[in-house]
Design a protein around this motif. Structure first.
Motif, PDB file in Angstrom:
ATOM      1  N   PHE A 236      40.482  30.602  37.598  1.00  0.00           N
ATOM      2  CA  PHE A 236      40.183  29.209  37.941  1.00  0.00           C
ATOM      3  C   PHE A 236      41.459  28.501  38.367  1.00  0.00           C
ATOM      4  O   PHE A 236      42.532  28.711  37.785  1.00  0.00           O
ATOM      5  CB  PHE A 236      39.535  28.502  36.758  1.00  0.00           C
ATOM      6  N   LYS A 237      41.325  27.656  39.379  1.00  0.00           N
ATOM      7  CA  LYS A 237      42.480  26.927  39.879  1.00  0.00           C
ATOM      8  C   LYS A 237      43.035  25.975  38.832  1.00  0.00           C
ATOM      9  O   LYS A 237      44.245  25.780  38.730  1.00  0.00           O
ATOM     10  CB  LYS A 237      42.090  26.158  41.149  1.00  0.00           C
ATOM     11  N   ASP A 238      42.138  25.364  38.078  1.00  0.00           N
ATOM     12  CA  ASP A 238      42.521  24.514  36.960  1.00  0.00           C
ATOM     13  C   ASP A 238      42.256  25.296  35.677  1.00  0.00           C
ATOM     14  O   ASP A 238      41.100  25.570  35.344  1.00  0.00           O
ATOM     15  CB  ASP A 238      41.706  23.223  36.966  1.00  0.00           C
ATOM     16  N   PRO A 239      43.287  25.683  34.923  1.00  0.00           N
ATOM     17  CA  PRO A 239      43.085  26.492  33.716  1.00  0.00           C
ATOM     18  C   PRO A 239      42.168  25.845  32.682  1.00  0.00           C
ATOM     19  O   PRO A 239      41.627  26.536  31.816  1.00  0.00           O
ATOM     20  CB  PRO A 239      44.515  26.647  33.164  1.00  0.00           C
ATOM     21  N   LYS A 240      41.980  24.535  32.777  1.00  0.00           N
ATOM     22  CA  LYS A 240      41.123  23.845  31.814  1.00  0.00           C
ATOM     23  C   LYS A 240      39.640  23.988  32.152  1.00  0.00           C
ATOM     24  O   LYS A 240      38.797  23.666  31.328  1.00  0.00           O
ATOM     25  CB  LYS A 240      41.509  22.361  31.749  1.00  0.00           C
ATOM     26  N   ARG A 241      39.331  24.461  33.354  1.00  0.00           N
ATOM     27  CA  ARG A 241      37.939  24.610  33.778  1.00  0.00           C
ATOM     28  C   ARG A 241      37.404  25.967  33.358  1.00  0.00           C
ATOM     29  O   ARG A 241      38.152  26.945  33.267  1.00  0.00           O
ATOM     30  CB  ARG A 241      37.796  24.459  35.291  1.00  0.00           C
ATOM     31  N   ASP A 242      36.086  26.026  33.128  1.00  0.00           N
ATOM     32  CA  ASP A 242      35.435  27.309  32.867  1.00  0.00           C
ATOM     33  C   ASP A 242      34.162  27.451  33.689  1.00  0.00           C
ATOM     34  O   ASP A 242      33.367  28.351  33.446  1.00  0.00           O
ATOM     35  CB  ASP A 242      35.123  27.483  31.381  1.00  0.00           C
ATOM     36  N   GLN A 249      36.486  26.003  42.962  1.00  0.00           N
ATOM     37  CA  GLN A 249      37.078  25.904  41.626  1.00  0.00           C
ATOM     38  C   GLN A 249      37.758  27.194  41.165  1.00  0.00           C
ATOM     39  O   GLN A 249      38.573  27.167  40.256  1.00  0.00           O
ATOM     40  CB  GLN A 249      36.015  25.510  40.590  1.00  0.00           C
ATOM     41  N   TYR A 250      37.401  28.324  41.754  1.00  0.00           N
ATOM     42  CA  TYR A 250      38.048  29.562  41.334  1.00  0.00           C
ATOM     43  C   TYR A 250      38.196  30.519  42.510  1.00  0.00           C
ATOM     44  O   TYR A 250      37.527  30.382  43.536  1.00  0.00           O
ATOM     45  CB  TYR A 250      37.271  30.241  40.204  1.00  0.00           C
TER      46      TYR A 250
END
Length: 528
Positions: A236-242, A249-250
């Motif tokens: 994921f581009k933002d490590p906080k996202r799942d 987003q990934y």
């Protein structure tokens, strides 16, 4: 249908629709669909036509006597998704809307208030932990399961509480963002369609095993840095996202540090794999009802991008690569080493070995009494809906199929007359590239002319239900009942079987402790 093993693991499929999830589940060794439920009578009839030994319930799941239903080993649930997403063109309002738990819905019913579509969708999500809890209160246990929905459901402000209810019952979970085109199936068809979905895999801690998600979820990709195929890892581009959509987003990266985990592109089938090329299109200029202006605009944009094949200069010595004829020509050496290559291709379609495609500007091969040569061009898909819809090549995966209607039109030039060989000496006439070239002399006598495509000459048709079914990964012989509109709706509502197959394979391995082979030959969806 596939098997009738009384020792097989049993599956309950809620919101089963026409049976995409069931088809994928039933392809897993040692598994059978015991019970299926859906509110739409036609969808249940389609499901029963393919799974005649499955027990079916048709009706509102919230009003069903689920407390008395047999307990199955695996529980698949696909609560209604359209009212969670922006598929209807409306902006989400999770914060402002009542976050419809089942208790909220019942309370509104007692007050004679009609629940909104969003509230009903949320209530269906709540049914999953309620059923799992009810099974345990009866002394039973669902060993594992999957909840499928659109990615937008992750933005629900009750998400943490909802998944926490599943954890309280002793389940561990894995939140999975999976695009169907990257779900590398074990035995069913791959899906030549870009379809992002959320899956929650859960398994009971008493199993003592965790599913091998890497085995089933990491798609194969070519890493140019490592010069080899790898099993790509999702990042994921933002490590906080799942949760999110592919590329937005990934991305996928190579697992090897030697190439600095560079971004790679997983393998995916093109939309062309789902298209029935035997079906003709209609010339746009001959249509009784003109296409909408926006549709024409999309087609024109697609023509500029895809239907004007760019000639290429191809070196036929050991070094070098093809370049566009519009680019500067590579260094010219003392020997003539450049050839001009222009699509389309003439493609042999008979079953005999040793046949290969040839350029259409070469002489046509000997013709027989049977039509055995096809003309291959580069058509494209026009997405006929609002928002950010675009035209895309058939070499890409199809855009998401929805239940709200058929939004995919196939566009192709009517012929190849816009590519001509023009003699520029005193005699001779222009000829298309489909004809043999005229007598060649020691001097350069022919020029290749590529004209513009008149949109009125372009062939256009909507994709047929069986093409949409193939894009959704359904087997070619899968039965879906109803008229054309109803078939499209059932396909659009479905889970792609390839995604269901690999997810349940991972769960079955965790339940049984026995490995399942990663790939098998494709089998028919319906027993002979």
């Amino acid at each position: 249908m596939y098997r009738s093993d009384n020792d097989a693991l049993t599956v309950m499929d809620w919101f089963c629709g026409a049976g995409g999830s069931s088809q994928g589940v039933h392809a897993v060794p040692g598994v059978r669909v015991e019970r299926a439920a859906n509110h739409w009578k036609l969808a249940i009839e389609s499901h029963a036509a393919n799974f005649p030994t499955t027990s079916h319930y048709q009706g509102d799941i919230r009003k069903a006597p689920v407390w008395d239903w047999p307990v199955t080993d695996i529980f698949w649930a696909s609560p209604e998704c359209t009212n969670w997403s922006v598929a209807k063109g409306k902006k989400r309002d999770f914060a402002g809307a009542m976050q419809g738990s089942l208790l909220d819905l019942l309370a509104s019913a007692e007050e004679d208030e009609e629940p909104s579509a969003e509230e009903e969708s949320r209530a269906l999500m709540e049914e999953v932990p309620l059923y799992l809890r009810g099974v345990q209160e009866r002394g039973g246990l669902v060993k594992a399961g999957i909840v499928e929905n659109v990615t937008d459901v992750r933005a629900w402000d009750q998400w943490d509480r909802w998944i926490g209810e599943i954890h309280k019952l002793g389940y561990r979970t894995r939140i999975i963002a999976l695009n169907s085109m990257h779900a590398n199936p074990r035995s069913v068809h791959a899906a030549p369609q870009s379809r992002d979905r959320l899956y929650v895999g859960y398994w009971h801690e008493s199993l003592g095993r965790t599913p091998d998600w890497d085995k089933w979820l990491r798609p194969r990709a070519w890493c140019p840095g490592c010069d080899t195929h790898v099993q790509a890892m999702q990042v994921f581009k933002d490590p906080k996202r799942d949760m999110g959509r592919y590329r937005q987003q990934y991305v996928y990266r190579c697992p090897n540090v030697s190439c600095r985990n560079q971004i790679v592109e997983p393998e995916a089938l093109p939309a062309a794999a789902a298209i029935d090329w035997s079906l003709p299109g209609q010339r746009i200029g001959d249509r009784a009802k003109p296409l909408a202006a926006k549709t024409i605009a999309r087609i024109e944009a697609g023509l500029k991008k895809f239907a004007q094949p760019a000639p290429m200069l191809v070196p036929y010595y050991s070094r070098g690569s093809a370049t566009l004829a519009s680019d500067p020509m590579p260094t010219v050496m003392t020997r003539e080493k450049q050839s001009l290559l222009v699509p389309p291709l003439l493609v042999p379609v008979e079953g005999r070995e040793g046949k290969s495609a040839a350029s259409a500007h070469a002489p046509l091969r000997a013709m027989t009494t049977r039509n055995e040569t096809g003309l291959a061009w580069l058509p494209f898909i026009a997405e006929l809906r609002g928002g950010g819809s675009i035209a895309r090549s058939v070499s890409e995966s199809l855009a998401t199929v929805t239940a709200s209607g058929n939004h995919h039109g196939l566009v192709a030039p009517a012929g190849t007359s816009e590519h001509m060989l023009i003699p520029y000496y005193g005699t001779g006439a222009a000829r298309t590239v489909n004809e043999p070239i005229g007598a060649l002399t020691t001097r350069d006598r022919y020029a290749l002319v590529r004209g513009e495509v008149d949109i009125n000459d372009v062939l256009f048709r909507m994709l047929e239900p069986h093409e949409i079914g193939r894009a959704m990964s359904f087997a070619d012989d899968y039965i879906v009942l109803g008229n054309k509109r109803e078939k499209v709706r059932q396909f659009g509502n479905a889970v792609t079987p390839n995604a269901a197959e690999i997810l349940v394979c991972a769960l079955v391995e965790a339940i049984t402790g026995e490995e399942i082979s990663r790939h098998e030959a494709i089998e028919s969806a319906v027993a002979a």
